[in-house]
Design an enzyme around this catalytic site. Structure first.
Site, PDB file in Angstrom:
ATOM      1  N   HIS A   1      32.456  15.138  33.153  1.00  0.00           N
ATOM      2  CA  HIS A   1      33.632  15.996  32.893  1.00  0.00           C
ATOM      3  C   HIS A   1      34.538  15.957  34.104  1.00  0.00           C
ATOM      4  CE1 HIS A   1      35.552  19.708  30.959  1.00  0.00           C
ATOM      5  NE2 HIS A   1      35.919  19.825  32.375  1.00  0.00           N
TER       6      HIS A   1
ATOM      7  N   ASP B   1      33.525  15.537  21.261  1.00  0.00           N
ATOM      8  CA  ASP B   1      33.429  16.636  21.991  1.00  0.00           C
ATOM      9  C   ASP B   1      33.341  18.065  21.265  1.00  0.00           C
ATOM     10  OD1 ASP B   1      33.239  18.434  24.269  1.00  0.00           O
ATOM     11  OD2 ASP B   1      35.281  18.174  24.890  1.00  0.00           O
TER      12      ASP B   1
END
Ligand SMILES: [Zn+2]
Length: 426
Positions: free
Chosen positions: A177, A305
Site C-alpha cells: 500500500h 479494493d
C-alpha cells in the site's frame, strides 16, 4: 449440466460463434454447437452471454475474522460471484490480522465449500505493526499467496528490504500500500483545486509516488517482486512503466473506480462518504493515465479494493468517515463502460486483466476454457442495462459510489467448484 448459448472469450478463443458447454462432476466434458441434453440433465440457457475462464480480483477485504458486521467470508464471496469473480485474494487487515499460519488456514477452511476460491494474503510484519517480519514461509506453506500490510504501507525501508529478500526466496510478491504517511496525513481527499475549494486537507500524488520509487529501487536491489497496490496517479504509472522497461520485477493493479471517477465527485456529491477511499479519487489526467497504463500493459490487473463498512460507520462527517468502498459487484460494468465500450481494450485484452494477469502475479494456476479441465467460468454481457439498487447488493455493506446508478453490462453467473451461481436481479 448443459449450459446453452454462450460465446467463448479466452486467450485461445477469438470471440466466436455461440456454443453449448456440457459439465459433468465439475469438469468440462464437451464444448460444441447444438448439444442435446441427456435425460435428467439440468439445462440453463445463457441466451448469447459471453463465457470466459473465471475472473479473479486480487485485492479485496473480506473483514473476517474480526469485523463480521462489515462483511464475512461468505457474504464477500457472494458479492464476488455477483461481480463475476470466481477467485479473490483477501487482505490481512483483519482481527487477528492474517499474520500466522493458523489464520491463513482458518480463512481457507471457511471458504472451502463456497463457489469462490479465496486466497489469503499474509502480513509482511507481525500484527501488521510494521516492525518485525511475520512468519512468511510458514504462512506460504499454509496457503498464503502473497504478503502485504495493506491498509498501511510497509514503512520501514529495512523491513521492506528483508521482505523483498524473502519474496525472492519464496517466489511470492510483496504487495505494498504505497503511501508516505508523513506526506499524506491528514489528507481526506486528493490534494488539488477541489480540496482547496472544499477546505479539506489533501493527500498529494507525490505521497504515493515517493513510496513506489523506494520500492522499485529496493526490488531492483534485492531481486524481489514488488506489486504496487491500487495505483492511482499518472506519476506512479510513469514510474512503473520505466521500471518495467529496465526489467525490474514490478507489477501493479488498478481499481475500477480509479479509471472512472475524479475528485470532482466529492464536490458534486456533496461530501458523500461513499466517494472516500485510499488512495483517493484523483484528477482526470490521472484517470486518463490509468487507462493508458492498462492499454500499454504497464498496469497488469484490474482489481476492486472491495472495502466494506457498515452504514453507521460511513454516515458521519466526511473527515471522520473511514476510507474504502465496496467494488466487487460493479467492477465489470465500470470496465465495460470505460474500456470496452470506448474501444480502448477488446474483450480478450480485458480478460487478460481479469483472468490471466492477477493469477500470473500470484503464481496461481490459470483456469482454461477447454474440454477435460475443471470448469471455472464467468458468464457476462456487455449490453444489459441494470440498476445497482440496494436489493441487488450482495455484500453485507452498501458503501458504493454506484449505489442506485444505472449501469451497463453485467456478470450473469459463474461456475466453479462444481457450483453454478446465477446472478438474478432482485
Ligand atoms: Zn491499500
Amino acid at each position: 449440466m448443459l449450459l446453452k448459448n454462450v460465446k467463448p472469450v479466452s486467450n485461445s478463443h477469438k470471440v466466436t460463434d455461440t456454443v453449448d458447454i456440457r459439465i459433468k462432476k465439475g469438469v468440462i466434458k464437451e464444448i460444441g454447437s447444438s448439444l442435446e441434453a441427456d435425460k435428467k440433465e439440468k439445462v440453463h440457457d445463457f441466451k448469447g452471454a459471453y463465457v470466459s475462464p473465471g475472473w479473479m480480483d486480487m485485492h479485496v477485504h473480506l473483514r473476517e475474522p474480526g469485523f463480521e458486521h462489515k462483511e464475512t467470508i461468505t457474504t464477500g464471496c457472494e458479492a464476488a460471484a455477483f461481480g463475476g469473480f470466481t477467485a479473490v485474494a483477501c487482505m490481512p487487515n483483519t482481527k487477528p490480522a492474517i499474520h500466522t499460519r493458523d489464520v491463513v488456514e482458518f480463512i481457507t477452511k471457511k471458504a472451502e465449500s463456497l463457489a469462490v476460491d479465496v486466497h489469503p494474503i499474509g502480513c509482511v510484519t507481525k500484527e501488521r505493526k510494521g516492525e518485525s517480519i511475520a512468519e512468511m514461509a510458514d504462512m506460504k506453506e499454509g496457503g498464503a499467496v502473497a504478503f502485504s500490510d495493506d491498509g498501511d504501507p510497509v514503512y520501514n525501508s529495512q523491513v521492506m528490504r528483508i521482505a523483498l529478500e524473502y519474496s525472492s526466496m519464496l517466489g511470492v510478491p510483496i504487495i505494498n500500500h504505497e503511501e508516505d504517511l508523513d506526506l499524506s496525513r491528514p489528507g481526506h481527499m486528493n490534494e488539488g483545486k477541489v480540496a482547496t475549494r472544499l477546505g479539506l486537507d489533501g493527500t498529494p500524488g507525490i505521497a504515493e509516488e515517493v513510496m513506489i520509487a523506494r520500492d522499485i529501487m529496493l526490488a531492483e536491489y534485492t531481486g524481489g517482486h514488488i506489486h504496487v497496490a491500487h495505483i492511482s496517479t499518472k506519476g506512479a504509472v510513469d514510474l512503473v512503466r520505466e521500471a518495467k522497461k529496465k526489467g525490474i520485477n514490478v507489477t501493479t493493479e488498478v481499481c475500477a473506480h480509479h479509471f472512472d471517477l475524479t475528485d470532482e465527485e466529492i464536490e458534486k456529491q456533496k461530501f458523500n462518504t461513499n466517494f472516500k477511499m485510499h488512495p483517493p479519487l484523483r484528477t482526470q489526467e490521472d484517470v486518463d493515465a490509468m487507462i493508458e497504463g492498462l492499454v500499454d500493459g504497464t498496469i497488469d490487473a484490474i482489481c476492486t479494493d472491495h472495502a466494506p463498512h457498515a452504514i453507521e460507520e460511513k454516515e458521519v462527517e466526511f473527515i471522520y468517515a473511514p476510507n474504502g468502498i465496496i467494488g466487487l459487484e460493479t467492477a465489470w460494468s465500470i470496465s465495460n463502460k470505460r474500456l470496452f465500450q470506448t474501444k480502448k481494450l477488446n474483450l480478450q485484452q480485458l480478460m487478460d486483466k481479469l483472468v490471466y494477469k492477477p493469477r500470473e502475479v500470484l503464481n496461481l494456476e490459470i483456469p482454461e476454457l477447454k474440454e477435460g479441465v475443471k470448469a471455472n467460468l464467468t458468464f457476462f454481457n456487455t449490453d444489459e442495462e441494470w440498476t445497482f439498487s440496494p436489493q441487488n447488493v450482495r455484500s453485507k455493506s452498501k458503501n458504493s459510489p454506484y449505489l442506485n446508478e444505472k449501469l451497463q453490462g453485467r456478470a450473469v453467473g459463474i461456475f466453479n467448484k462444481g457450483q453454478l451461481v446465477l446472478n438474478e436481479l432482485r
